[in-house]
Design an enzyme around this catalytic site. Structure first.
Site, PDB file in Angstrom:
ATOM      1  N   CYS A  79       0.825  -1.212   0.000  1.00  0.00           N
ATOM      2  CA  CYS A  79       0.000   0.000   0.000  1.00  0.00           C
ATOM      3  C   CYS A  79       0.859   1.262   0.000  1.00  0.00           C
ATOM      4  CB  CYS A  79      -0.936  -0.082   1.208  1.00  0.00           C
ATOM      5  SG  CYS A  79      -1.363   1.439   2.019  1.00  0.00           S
ATOM      6  N   CYS A  82       0.597   3.656   2.925  1.00  0.00           N
ATOM      7  CA  CYS A  82       1.224   3.071   4.133  1.00  0.00           C
ATOM      8  C   CYS A  82       2.736   3.300   4.117  1.00  0.00           C
ATOM      9  CB  CYS A  82       0.960   1.568   4.205  1.00  0.00           C
ATOM     10  SG  CYS A  82      -0.773   1.127   4.203  1.00  0.00           S
TER      11      CYS A  82
END
Lengths: 154, 272
Positions: A79, A82
């Site tokens: 991600c 992230c």
């Protein structure tokens, strides 16, 4: 009158092969491998990595329950947002050492924990006092958003 | 990956900004959707671009892109999902990757379409903007994909590929996301589907969602003569700053934003 421009455009995706690179220890896919790696921001990288705890399901309740204040970042390596939040969490782990537990949970490795906390977007950052959730932030935000939530609870 | 400047958007303003960053000797990454998805691509004839009457939008875009590529700008296809500043760097997430830079030029055009009812309320409870980020959390579940670009269709295929049952809505106009505690259904243009997740894949995120705290008025980013926004190191150019929504204006603003962003990035180097 009509002007002519030369058109020989090839979409970028067809020209370049994606390469895997590492950036500050993270594996990231980038369109090009030519730019230099720059990890200046993580000057205290080793130090940061020690302060930041990576929690497994088995140890989660004990670790978070013992901490008067905890901030847990539910994330996954695939991600982008992230990855962006990673250095922020590492930095905050150092700044709040001794005051709050700053931890990460990989939702890919710990799906039960993610389910238990109803994590449906990553990153999701959950704030807990003695194991009880009192706030959460969904998405990646500037450091001040997290410090504000922590400082209010300190 | 670290750059001096990241440009969000690969239309006339973004490409002009990128070319001008390179002209000042700084590195630049342009993040954009495929060129063919730019609204200008469909314009058969542009009659007010000085010196080139009657040129097509596709021809102009192609020439701009080639110029920026030849100048050494780097390109990455994808959508910028979020950005945050930590220390002296802007971190920008692009799909499942991220990049960092000292300065950012926002040139993502007009974000068309308002938020749908239920969208903000159910964010984090079934509403998502990133298939590659959150898709894994919806494996084995039925989800709706609201897409407005061919790239969005590819993301729906990605969700199918990892084991989601994806219902695709192509360019829906009027939607509502339904559910009390979490997403239970979505209704678009009169069609209701029971789903556990809704992925909204618009061509671009609204500037205020990308950059929390960004000053804007009437949906347009507030800038000064230097195309500087209220956030340090963030510049804006083109349609996102307001009308007239014309190529010449976008290119001119891109030039200023590119030069000022390059200067902003350089100021850090000089201090070292």
């Amino acid at each position: 009158m009509r002007s002519k421009l030369v058109v020989d455009y090839v979409p970028e995706g067809e020209k370049k092969q994606k390469n895997f690179n590492t950036l500050c220890g993270l594996e990231v896919t980038t369109a090009s491998a030519t730019a230099t790696q720059n990890c200046d921001l993580n000057k205290t990288k080793e130090e940061n990595k020690m302060a930041l705890k990576h929690l497994k399901t088995a140890e989660f309740d004990a670790a978070v329950g013992e901490a008067p204040l905890a901030m847990v970042d539910f994330w996954a390596p695939w991600c982008g947002p992230c990855q962006m939040l990673g250095p922020v969490m590492e930095d905050l782990a150092v700044r709040y050492e001794g005051k709050a537990l700053i931890a990460k949970v990989d939702v890919d490795e710990e799906p039960e924990l993610a389910r238990r906390f109803g994590v449906m977007n990553i990153p999701t950052v959950v704030f807990l006092k003695e194991g009880r959730e009192f706030d959460r932030k969904i998405g990646a935000f500037p450091p001040a958003v997290y410090t504000e939530a922590l400082d209010k609870a300190l | 990956m670290a750059y001096d400047v990241i440009v969000v958007g690969g239309g006339p303003a973004g490409l002009s900004a990128a070319q001008n960053v390179r002209a000042r000797g700084r590195t630049v990454l342009v993040v954009s959707n495929p060129l063919e998805e730019n609204p200008l691509w469909k314009a058969k004839q542009v009659d007010n671009y000085l010196g080139l009457p009657g040129v097509s939008g596709a021809e102009l875009l192609t020439a701009f892109r080639r110029h920026a590529e030849d100048s050494g700008a780097e390109f990455q296809e994808g959508r910028v999902l979020s950005a945050l500043r930590s220390g002296e760097d802007w971190y920008v997430s692009i799909g499942n990757t991220m990049a960092q830079a000292k300065a950012v030029v926002l040139a993502a055009g007009v974000a068309r379409g308002k938020k749908f009812p239920g969208e903000a309320e159910l964010l984090g409870r079934g509403v998502s903007y990133c298939a590659t980020c959150d898709g894994m959390l919806y494996r084995g579940k039925r989800v709706a994909v609201l897409g407005w670009t061919p790239s969005a269709k590819k993301e729906a295929e990605f969700l199918e590929g990892i084991g989601c049952e994806a219902v695709y809505f192509d360019k829906p106009r009027d939607c509502a996301i339904l559910g009390a505690e979490k997403v239970e259904a979505v209704r678009c243009d009169g069609v209701t589907e029971a789903v556990e997740g809704v992925f909204l894949l618009r061509p671009a995120m609204a500037p205020g969602d990308l950059f929390p705290g960004l000053a804007a008025e009437g949906g347009f980013v507030t800038v000064d003569r230097n195309m500087e926004t209220n956030l340090p190191g963030v510049f804006a150019a083109g349609d996102c700053t307001g009308g007239p929504l014309q190529v010449s204006k976008a290119v001119g603003e891109g030039l200023i934003a590119g030069q000022k962003a390059a200067a902003f990035a350089s100021s850090f180097l000089e201090r070292l």
